[in-house]
Structure formats: structure tokens, C-alpha cells
Scaffold this active site. Structure first.
Site, PDB file in Angstrom:
ATOM      1  N   ASP A 282       1.342  -1.564   0.168  1.00 28.65           N
ATOM      2  CA  ASP A 282       0.310  -0.091  -0.134  1.00 28.65           C
ATOM      3  C   ASP A 282       0.425   0.963  -0.201  1.00 28.65           C
ATOM      4  OD1 ASP A 282      -2.405   1.751   0.146  1.00 28.65           O
ATOM      5  OD2 ASP A 282      -2.995   0.673   1.968  1.00 28.65           O
TER       6      ASP A 282
HETATM    7  C1  NOJ Z   1      -4.238   4.092   0.309  1.00 27.02           C
HETATM    8  C2  NOJ Z   1      -5.175   2.693   0.365  1.00 27.02           C
HETATM    9  O1  NOJ Z   1      -4.572   2.584   1.873  1.00 27.02           O
HETATM   10  C3  NOJ Z   1      -5.659   2.177  -1.199  1.00 27.02           C
HETATM   11  O2  NOJ Z   1      -6.634   1.334  -0.849  1.00 27.02           O
HETATM   12  C4  NOJ Z   1      -5.634   2.911  -1.775  1.00 27.02           C
HETATM   13  O3  NOJ Z   1      -5.371   2.199  -2.989  1.00 27.02           O
HETATM   14  C5  NOJ Z   1      -3.528   3.098  -1.801  1.00 27.02           C
HETATM   15  N1  NOJ Z   1      -3.552   4.758  -0.820  1.00 27.02           N
HETATM   16  C6  NOJ Z   1      -3.767   3.771  -3.532  1.00 27.02           C
HETATM   17  O4  NOJ Z   1      -4.933   5.709  -3.719  1.00 27.02           O
END
Ligand code: NOJ
Length: 735
Positions: A282
Site C-alpha cells: 500500500d
Molecule cells: C491507500 C489506500 O489504503 C489504498 O486502498 C489505495 O488503493 C491507495 N492508497 C492508492 O490510492
């Protein structure tokens, strides 16, 4: 261009071979790998954001230079054919090996045509509709260059303080597993190389939905049996459905952050579950290993996460900055790098990108596939099916024929922006239908519709109250439009108070002084603790954030053109102190005893009942259903269940018939009830239908402390009903 043609020929076979990993992709990928320099390989492991959208911290603006230098394998937050084509052109025309880029985006509930938030969609219990909405989402996203979707989120959560509950399927493991697999199928379709399907990304692996106190990015601490029994199955379901990628979670499990958790990402995900796609971290979660305190610096964070099984680094550049050094220092091997690169190249091949890097950059599709009439019709259908009727005293709804004027009052009544909720992707708020617009569309000239804001969503200003009361007095019926702002749920939006924000409760109480039939229409991204509202208004309709067609779909329900059948997939508490609250809890050694309501030493509160305000599975209809003739018999090694469901009201209606089971005695404690099946069916007024379910031993098997999963013979209580509380039951011996 010669190079790309050569690669194209080599990869064509991979691209059309589906997900089977037994194809001869190794040889083909290997030939490309052999040509790649180390830095080109590391580039493939690097995912960077464009400057089009901000979905996290540390934005930097050199993404175009990185692409040109072959130091990026994937880009997110970039869309439209022109922009994607421009970036892709740089990758395939200006880099040495001309390897095409992946383009990712958070298409969480639609791309341009926005559907209800996922928690709302789940309340439809309509898997086919959910699948179709995701294939529309993929079709629109791919028409604008996206080929990789950061969804589905399948994190189980029992805590409505956590803002991200809006993105998931709710609190139930079995249902969220079904929904997660359905979403993967919707995005990826039958043929990933089609230009209208995209790679899915099951997230956030694992247990991200259980942060302490519902606080975003907080520590997770759960028992291993609970992890296996309640939290992991939806990820597994997404993997079994063929997801091409998995995203790690920000949290830790047993003291190990997911992004550095080798047990999680390799032993479980690869060795036990046989996942063949690629793992992406993530957003900056590799770098965050330093804050977690398991890595002393970015370099050791990169080492830990590559060793754990992360293939691609989202936005943190920890791989880009450190993997060369780690190779030079013999800390990691070229084999490890090659393995991660191979997985990413395979995904690109399966998407058909080597065949045609611009296959998702089709100008014609961009003009014709987006926001089509059919897409909006589907969105409206999902809005209607997502609505949950929470209260309907004296049949306040549907709006009676004799109503000639309606006063819509409240801060959400005409707010286009809030209709999209959170994670709006490329959704256009100005194309949303608000409640007021939907009502006017439906009412035409026959009914006068007025609108008063009354108050803001989250402020203390009551200066609009008087006008609102006047409008209520002048109307035959009042519709209160209450709830949260769109951005009050989703990522980084935890709340410590889950009642209606601001002075909305006061507005509702005051408007009731007009003495008119009143309905509260709720817009929100989480279960709310609305005991006060429940006590003050006769009817409540939960509509979540419905997206582009919100107002039209809600008007269909309010006017009775559609008879609501939505059922909650997350418990609504009476008050915040009851959280976490969920239907499939354990019994405890001192459960409530109806025979001794005043006995103190039981598992309860001294200032609140244990019961929720609205339980899991709950939702009313404009008609009524009666359940009887339940039978549950063991035949041929299975439990055969049959029940009669009659529509006893005077309208046709759909009902979600729910099957729950309790394993009475186990070698470890078992939940009081667990959802094991459902059927959503239309029953005409005055008619009844026989509904049948089958349960196998596998359906009733559970995890033991040694992490083996097995069935324990004995007595089971089978419950069937229209929600998790109001059920009829049968005891059955299954051995
Ligand atoms: C952080 C989030 O937790 C995740 O769900 C998301 O896909 C990414 N950022 C990209 O935006």
C-alpha cells in the site's frame, strides 16, 4: 518499434492463455528478463503516482522523468486516453526495452458513472447486480486508459468508527467473501485481454479492518483463530476467484506489519493459497516500516519487504532507491528480483499490453462507453436495491397518492457533491441527481416540491430552522435529508462520534413540531448511532451515498415504484459504547438471561441494552413476510433445509431469505449464529414460496487453535428469517 514487435510475438501466447500458470510463459518472460539491466528490473517493481489525483502523502512531480528513464513499471492516478497514451508512449517509444506500463486507479464504486458505495451495494444482497456494476466500472475505466483497479476491498470490520467500512461488504465473513469474489469477476471478466476488463487488486491483506478503537492506520491485535475464521477468508475467496494482484495492508499482525510479514505474504499467500499474481505494497507502506519500528531505515525496509514477498512498491521509491545497493551487498539475490519482475510482466502480458500497449487508449470507446444510458439505468437500479427501510410507522411510506406538496429539508437534500460519497474516482459531481432533483423528476407538475437546507452538515448554525419549520407546516409531507458529508467516511476518516453530525438531530426534532408525516432519508458511509432520530421520526430510509443516480433511485423507493428490499450488512448500534458490536458474537459464560432481567452479574451494561438499534440482515419492506414450515433433515450426508415464505401484505415484494446456523457444542467456543446462505426472491402479494438450502460438512467446518479446519459432528440449530434476529429455528443432529 522493432523491439516491441519482437516482444509482442513472443508474448502473444501468454496473453491469450488465461490465468493458467502452466503455460510456457517462463521461457518467454525469461528471454526478456535476460535482456533487462538491474535498474530496468527495479523500474518494473516501482509504482508511482501522477499529479492528477492525491490519494496519499509525499507526492512528487518527477513521474514523467522516471518513466522515460525506465524507472517505473506502473503509474496510478492517471486517466483519459490522451494522458495515458502520452505516458504509455514515453514508456514504449523512449525507453530501451519498450515495456508498457500498467495504469492503476481506485475505482471503488464506479469510474465515471458512480454506483452506491460498496457498503450500500452489499445491502442489496444482489450479487449479479454487483458483478454487473463492476463490469461497467471496468468498462468505463478501461475506456480511459486504466487497466488495473485497486479493488475490491474485502476487509471485515466490526467497528463503524473506522471510515473505511464504507468500502467493504460489512461485518460478515461469508457474505463479504461472496461479494469479493463477485467483484473480482466483475472487473476481470472472462477474458483479461479484452479492452473492457481490468486487473483486480484484492486489499488490504490482511485484517486492515480491525484497527484498535476504529482509528485509521492503527494497530491490529487479534487471535490467530479469529484471524483465520473471520478475517482471512474473503481475501482467499478473491484469490480463488482469480485476482491478478493483492495489496498489503498498513497494519501489523502479531507485531509484524503486513508489508514485512513473510509468513503472510509468502508462507500463507504463496505456499498455502497458491497465489500466482503479484503483490503491491500500500501507499508508502514499505517506508512506514521505519515508523512501525521494525526497520531502521528505508534500505532495511526495502530488504524486509522484498524478502517478505512484496513485488511492487507503491509510491515509496524504497525499492528504486535501495535494491541496487542490496544486490551489491549480497543482501538479496537476482533470483528474488527476477521473480517479482516476472510476476509483473506476466500481468502485463495477460492484459495484452505487449500485444498492443494502447489497447486501453481507444478514443472511440472513451466517447461511447462512458456514462451511457444503460450504465445510468444500472446505477439507478443499484441505488434502489441498496436502500434499507429502517422504520416505517403507520405506513408513512410509500408517499400516499393524496400528498400534493412535499417539503425536503436538510443539508443533504440538494448536495450534488455529497452524492458521490468517498473514493469518487473520475466521478463528476455535477452529473449527479440529488434527492430534490430526483423527487422533482418523479413528481412532475402533480406535486409541489420545496427545498430548505435547514442547517449545515456539521456546524452549529440554527438560523435556518425557522424557515424549515415554516416549509414543513406548508407541506403535506416532510422529507428530512440528513447524514454525513461524503468525505466523512473512506480513508483517513475515522470518527469518535457516530451520531448525526452538527445540529441535525435538533433540526429533525424541531421539524416534527409541524406534525406532518415525516421521513428521514439518510446519507452516510457507515452505520450511525441514531437512537435519537429513531425516537423522533416515524420513518427512516437508509440510502448510503448512491452516486450518480442517487436522487432518482431514492425517489423510486419513496414513491413506491420500487418496494425496498435492502438489508443491512453491518449492525447499527444504539450508542457508540456498544462498539464493536456484531451479530455473530460468542455467547460468553454469562450471557443475558431473559428469566433474570434484573440479575447484575451477566455480560451486559448498566446504562445500555446489549441489543443493537438495527441488527445485521435487517430491513423492512412495504409488504410483510411470514416464515413457517421450516424443516431441516440430514439426507445423504447433507442438511436439507426447506422453509415456506409468504407475502402477507398487499404489495408484491422481494425478500432476502437468510440462513443462519449455530454449532451448539464445539471443542472451542462458536458464534451464537453464522450466516451460511441467502436467497433474494420476488414473492407476489398473497403468494408463498418454498425456499431450499443445503448445508454440507464443509460449510460447517471451522478453524481450531492448531489451525486445522474440520467439521465437528453434533447438534446444530438452523435459523431462517428476514434478518439475524427475527428467525424461526430447528434443531438438527448432524454426525
Ligand atoms: C491507500 C489506500 O489504503 C489504498 O486502498 C489505495 O488503493 C491507495 N492508497 C492508492 O490510492
Amino acid at each position: 518499434m522493432k523491439k516491441i514487435q519482437a516482444i509482442t510475438a513472443v508474448f502473444l501466447f501468454v496473453a491469450i492463455s488465461g490465468w493458467s500458470q502452466n503455460v510456457t510463459e517462463g521461457i518467454n518472460i525469461d528471454s526478456l528478463l535476460n535482456e533487462m539491466s538491474l535498474i530496468e528490473k527495479i523500474g518494473q517493481l516501482t509504482l508511482i503516482t501522477s499529479d492528477w489525483d492525491i490519494t496519499g502523502p509525499s507526492l512528487s512531480n518527477d513521474y514523467k522523468e522516471l518513466i522515460k528513464a525506465g524507472k517505473a513499471g506502473a503509474v496510478f492516478n492517471a486517466y483519459t486516453v490522451d494522458f495515458v497514451r502520452e505516458l504509455q508512449k514515453t514508456a514504449v517509444e523512449e525507453t530501451r526495452l519498450k515495456i508498457p506500463l500498467l495504469f492503476g486507479y481506485d475505482v471503488i464504486h464506479g469510474h465515471r458513472t458512480i454506483f452506491p458505495i460498496p457498503l450500500g451495494q452489499a445491502a442489496s444482497w444482489n450479487l449479479d447486480l454487483i458483478r454487473r456494476s463492476e463490469s461497467v466500472a471496468a468498462s468505463e475505466a478501461t475506456a480511459e486508459g486504466i487497466n488495473w483497479i485497486f479493488a475490491p476491498m474485502v476487509d471485515i470490520s466490526r467497528d463503524p468508527r473506522w471510515g473505511r467500512v464504507s468500502e467493504g461488504g460489512g461485518e460478515d465473513t461469508w457474505l463479504t467473501s461472496k461479494i469479493g469474489a463477485t467483484r473480482v469477476n466483475g472487473f476481470q471478466g472472462e477474458d483479461l485481454s479484452s479492452n473492457s476488463t481490468a486487473l483486480a487488486c484484492v486489499k488490504h491483506f490482511a485484517a486492515y479492518g480491525a484497527p484498535e478503537a476504529g482509528r485509521e492506520y492503527n494497530t491490529v491485535d487479534i487471535s490467530t483463530t479469529s484471524l483465520f475464521e473471520s478475517y482471512l477468508p474473503p481475501y482467499k475467496a478473491g484469490i480463488d476467484a482469480g485476482t491478478g494482484s493483492v495489496m498489503t495492508s498498513f497494519n501489523e499482525i502479531n507485531g509484524q506489519p503486513s508489508t514485512s510479514n513473510k509468513w503472510l505474504l509468502t508462507d500463507l499467500l504463496r505456499d498455502q493459497w497458491d497465489f500466482k499474481g503479484f503483490v503491491v505494497s500500500d501507499y508508502t507502506s514499505i517506508n512506514e516500516l521505519v515508523n512501525h519500528g521494525v526497520a531502521e531505515d528505508e534500505k532495511s525496509a526495502a530488504l524486509l519487504s522484498l524478502n517478505a514477498g512484496v513485488d511492487m512498491d507503491m509510491q515509496g521509491r524504497a525499492f528504486l532507491n535501495n535494491l541496487e545497493m542490496l544486490i551489491a551487498g549480497d543482501k538479496i539475490s537476482m533470483q528474488q528480483i527476477d521473480q517479482a519482475v516476472r510476476r509483473i510482466l506476466i500481468a502485463k502480458a495477460k492484459l495484452g499490453l505487449f500485444d498492443d500497449p494502447y489497447r486501453y487508449c481507444n478514443k472511440k470507446r472513451e466517447k461511447t462507453a462512458i456514462m451511457t444510458k444503460d450504465n445510468r439505468i444500472l446505477a439507478r437500479k443499484l441505488v434502489r436495491e441498496s436502500c434499507v427501510l429502517l422504520k416505517n410507522e403507520n405506513n408513512t411510506l410509500p408517499i400516499p397518492d393524496n400528498v400534493k406538496s412535499i417539503a425536503i429539508i436538510g443539508p443533504l437534500g440538494d448536495s450534488k457533491k455529497d452524492m458521490l460519497g468517498n473514493w469518487i474516482a473520475a466521478g463528476e459531481w455535477d452529473k449527479c441527481i440529488t434527492l430534490k432533483e430526483g423527487m422533482v423528476n418523479r413528481a412532475g407538475d402533480l406535486i409541489k416540491v420545496t427545498y430548505n437546507r435547514g442547517c449545515g452538515i456539521d456546524d452549529a448554525n440554527t438560523s435556518g430552522f425557522e424557515e424549515a419549520l415554516k416549509a414543513a407546516r406548508n407541506a403535506d409531507m416532510v422529507i428530512l435529508a440528513l447524514g454525513e458529508a461524503g468525505e466523512m467516511s473512506g480513508e483517513a476518516a475515522s470518527r469518535t462520534n457516530i451520531d448525526l453530525p452538527g445540529v441535525q438531530n435538533q433540526l429533525a426534532t424541531m421539524v416534527m413540531e409541524a406534525g406532518k408525516p415525516t421521513v428521514a432519508v439518510l446519507f452516510n458511509g457507515r452505520p450511525l448511532a441514531i437512537s435519537q432520530l429513531q425516537a423522533s421520526v416515524p420513518a427512516i430510509l437508509e440510502t448510503w451515498f448512491g452516486g450518480t443516480e442517487a436522487g432518482n433511485g431514492i425517489a423510486d423507493v419513496l414513491f413506491g415504484d420500487y418496494n425496498p428490499a435492502g438489508k443491512l450488512t453491518m449492525t447499527f448500534p444504539q450508542n457508540l459504547g456498544q462498539v464493536p458490536i456484531y451479530y455473530n458474537h460468542k455467547n460468553t459464560g454469562r450471557p443475558l438471561d431473559p428469566e433474570r432481567p434484573d440479575f447484575k452479574y451477566l455480560s451486559k451494561y448498566i446504562d445500555s441494552p446489549n441489543d443493537p438499534l438495527y441488527p445485521f440482515g435487517y430491513g423492512l419492506s412495504y409488504t410483510t413476510f411470514k416464515y413457517d414450515d421450516l424443516s431441516a433433515n440430514v439426507e445423504g450426508g447433507q442438511i436439507q433445509i426447506s422453509v415456506n415464505v409468504a407475502n402477507t401484505g398487499n404489495r408484491d415484494g422481494e425478500e432476502v431469505v437468510q440462513l443462519y446456523v449455530q454449532d451448539k457444542i464445539g471443542s472451542i467456543t462458536r458464534p451464537v449464529k453464522e450466516l451460511k446462505g441467502f436467497q433474494k426472491l420476488m414473492i407476489k402479494k398473497g403468494e408463498s414460496k418454498t425456499v431450499q438450502f443445503t448445508l454440507t460438512k464443509d460449510d460447517l467446518a471451522f478453524y481450531h487453535p492448531d489451525l486445522t479446519k474440520s467439521f465437528e459432528p453434533g447438534e446444530f440449530v438452523v435459523y431462517v428469517g428476514g434478518n439475524s434476529v427475527e428467525t424461526i429455528q430447528k434443531l438438527v443432529l448432524f454426525d
